[in-house]
Design a protein around this motif. Structure first.
Motif, mmCIF file in Angstrom:
data_model
loop_
_atom_site.group_PDB
_atom_site.id
_atom_site.type_symbol
_atom_site.label_atom_id
_atom_site.label_comp_id
_atom_site.label_asym_id
_atom_site.label_seq_id
_atom_site.Cartn_x
_atom_site.Cartn_y
_atom_site.Cartn_z
ATOM 1 N N CYS A 52 -2.337 5.516 -2.026
ATOM 2 C CA CYS A 52 -3.491 4.652 -2.184
ATOM 3 C C CYS A 52 -3.497 4.149 -3.636
ATOM 4 O O CYS A 52 -3.101 4.898 -4.534
ATOM 5 C CB CYS A 52 -4.756 5.460 -1.886
ATOM 6 S SG CYS A 52 -6.271 4.516 -1.772
ATOM 7 N N PRO A 53 -3.786 2.891 -3.934
ATOM 8 C CA PRO A 53 -4.510 1.920 -3.099
ATOM 9 C C PRO A 53 -3.650 1.068 -2.179
ATOM 10 O O PRO A 53 -4.165 0.155 -1.541
ATOM 11 C CB PRO A 53 -5.191 1.044 -4.151
ATOM 12 C CG PRO A 53 -4.209 0.990 -5.272
ATOM 13 C CD PRO A 53 -3.607 2.370 -5.320
ATOM 14 N N GLY A 54 -2.322 1.316 -2.109
ATOM 15 C CA GLY A 54 -1.497 0.526 -1.197
ATOM 16 C C GLY A 54 -1.921 0.721 0.245
ATOM 17 O O GLY A 54 -2.194 -0.241 0.969
ATOM 18 N N ILE A 55 -1.976 1.975 0.694
ATOM 19 C CA ILE A 55 -2.456 2.334 2.031
ATOM 20 C C ILE A 55 -3.490 3.445 1.862
ATOM 21 O O ILE A 55 -3.167 4.516 1.329
ATOM 22 C CB ILE A 55 -1.316 2.795 2.949
ATOM 23 C CG1 ILE A 55 -0.285 1.670 3.125
ATOM 24 C CG2 ILE A 55 -1.860 3.217 4.303
ATOM 25 C CD1 ILE A 55 0.883 2.048 4.034
ATOM 26 N N CYS A 56 -4.715 3.201 2.307
ATOM 27 C CA CYS A 56 -5.815 4.155 2.118
ATOM 28 C C CYS A 56 -6.536 4.401 3.439
ATOM 29 O O CYS A 56 -6.574 3.524 4.307
ATOM 30 C CB CYS A 56 -6.827 3.626 1.099
ATOM 31 S SG CYS A 56 -6.130 3.145 -0.489
#
Length: 403
Positions: free
Chosen positions: A202-206
């Motif tokens: 995260c914050p790419g995938i959260c």
């Protein structure tokens, strides 16, 4: 002697059956010439090998049928200089000043169950791909090229079509998860280009926890930067295979409605809005009494889901089982049928794949490139056996069918 006579009788019976079968064939719609089955080459190419890894057994291709009569043409190879270098080759819109074209990002989105709606960030996508996943349901794959947005959701599990589309568009891919067989195919074909929940930070995938429960959200800019730092593959942007024009094709007719029905409870319906000059999406909605209606579809900010271009691509679905399908898009230069919708009009045409690392190309019946409208494009893959109808002038109805 009796053995020879038996063989002769068998040959005679087979010949009669062939003649009877040919005489009884329907002539209401043109059918392609039968192709003799072939054996797999001794050394399959990477895409063939990846499909075998993912499937684990021989796929089944449904028979083909021309859904509506179209003239044929001789396709010409794609070009890499069709639009100006300061325009995005996938949207036809100006690139940000002093920017460099970056590798596209594909984000897998759930459209089922209905509780997964409304989607976040879908209106910011340059392209969206829609395809069948089984049980009369569909999934969406949103492509971000020159655009970025901090919230794209809900992230969904990977499917086999994601692999071939990521290949064609030279894209990175964000998915929630993948079956082991599909993950093996990704690792073989898309090394360093797939990001999954739990593996990309995260914050790419959260993970978020809204009122309806947990959902996974992608920040496209943050994920791009993370993947760029992880990758060793060089991005060569050979994506300019289509053309864009503010004016629609002259070879068109009115079309204010496109309906794609997977079942009575699963419907994607597009209405042309003259005020915005875009097609707006309506979808199925289950009422409290259990009956279904079709209502306008909005994103999570209550903005109508609306796109500039709609493209219907008729193609073969490779069926592995009732919930595992792939798209047969790996035949370079082989044209397929398509419908192009823009500005309230439809054009009959064709699609083709110039190479296994270039986007799908769109052409008119005379072989010339179809002029897409600068802006966003929604592309739906329809099985070749699906029935097309025009119940009223300007209305198109497609009933999805694999058989």
């Amino acid at each position: 002697m009796s053995i020879n006579r038996g063989i002769s009788n068998l040959i005679l019976i087979v010949s009669v059956l062939i003649v009877l079968t040919s005489c009884g064939a329907s002539t209401s719609l043109p059918l392609p010439s039968p192709v003799a089955p072939t054996t797999a080459p001794p050394t399959p190419n990477p895409d063939q090998r990846a499909t075998r890894i993912a499937a684990g057994f021989t796929p089944t291709l449904p028979p083909t049928q021309t859904p509506f009569p179209l003239a044929s043409f001789t396709p010409t190879p794609g070009a890499s200089h069709l639009i100006s270098a300061d325009l995005d080759p996938l949207s036809g819109e100006p690139l940000p000043k002093d920017s460099v074209l970056q590798r596209p990002l594909l984000v897998k989105l759930a459209n089922w169950p209905e509780e997964s709606r409304p989607p976040a960030g879908i209106n910011q996508a340059d392209m969206v791909f829609e395809y069948y996943i089984g049980y009369q349901q569909n999934h969406l794959l949103a492509l971000f090229s020159s655009s970025d947005t901090p919230r794209v959701a809900p992230l969904a599990p990977a499917r086999l079509p994601d692999l071939v589309l990521a290949d064609l568009y030279q894209a990175n891919l964000a998915v929630a998860s993948a079956k082991p067989s599909v993950e093996d195919a990704f690792q073989y074909t898309l090394p360093d280009r797939v990001a999954m929940r739990g593996f990309a930070p995260c914050p790419g995938i959260c993970n978020e926890f809204p009122a309806k429960g947990e959902q996974t959200v992608v920040d496209t800019q943050a994920l791009r930067q993370y993947l760029k730092n992880q990758q060793t593959q060089h991005f060569i942007p050979e994506l300019a295979v289509n053309v864009f024009n503010a004016e629609p094709s002259e070879n068109s007719e009115p079309a204010h409605l496109l309906s794609v029905q997977y079942a009575d409870f699963s419907l994607m319906e597009w209405h042309f809005d003259h005020a915005t000059a875009k097609y707006q999406l309506w979808q199925d909605h289950e009422k409290p009494d259990g009956k279904y209606e079709v209502i306008p579809s909005s994103d999570d900010s209550d903005q109508p889901v609306a796109f500039d271009n709609l493209i219907v691509v008729y193609c073969k679905y490779i069926e592995h089982d009732s919930q595992t399908y792939d798209l047969d898009l790996r035949v370079v230069g082989k044209p397929g049928q398509a419908l192009f919708f823009r500005d309230g009009r439809v054009t009959f045409g064709r699609w083709q794949v110039p190479s296994l690392s270039q986007p799908i190309q769109f052409r008119q019946l005379d072989g010339s490139l179809y002029p897409l409208k600068p802006g966003s494009t929604w592309l739906v893959f329809i099985a070749e056996k699906s029935k097309s109808d025009q119940p009223n002038p300007g209305e198109w109805q497609i009933d999805f069918s694999l058989k």
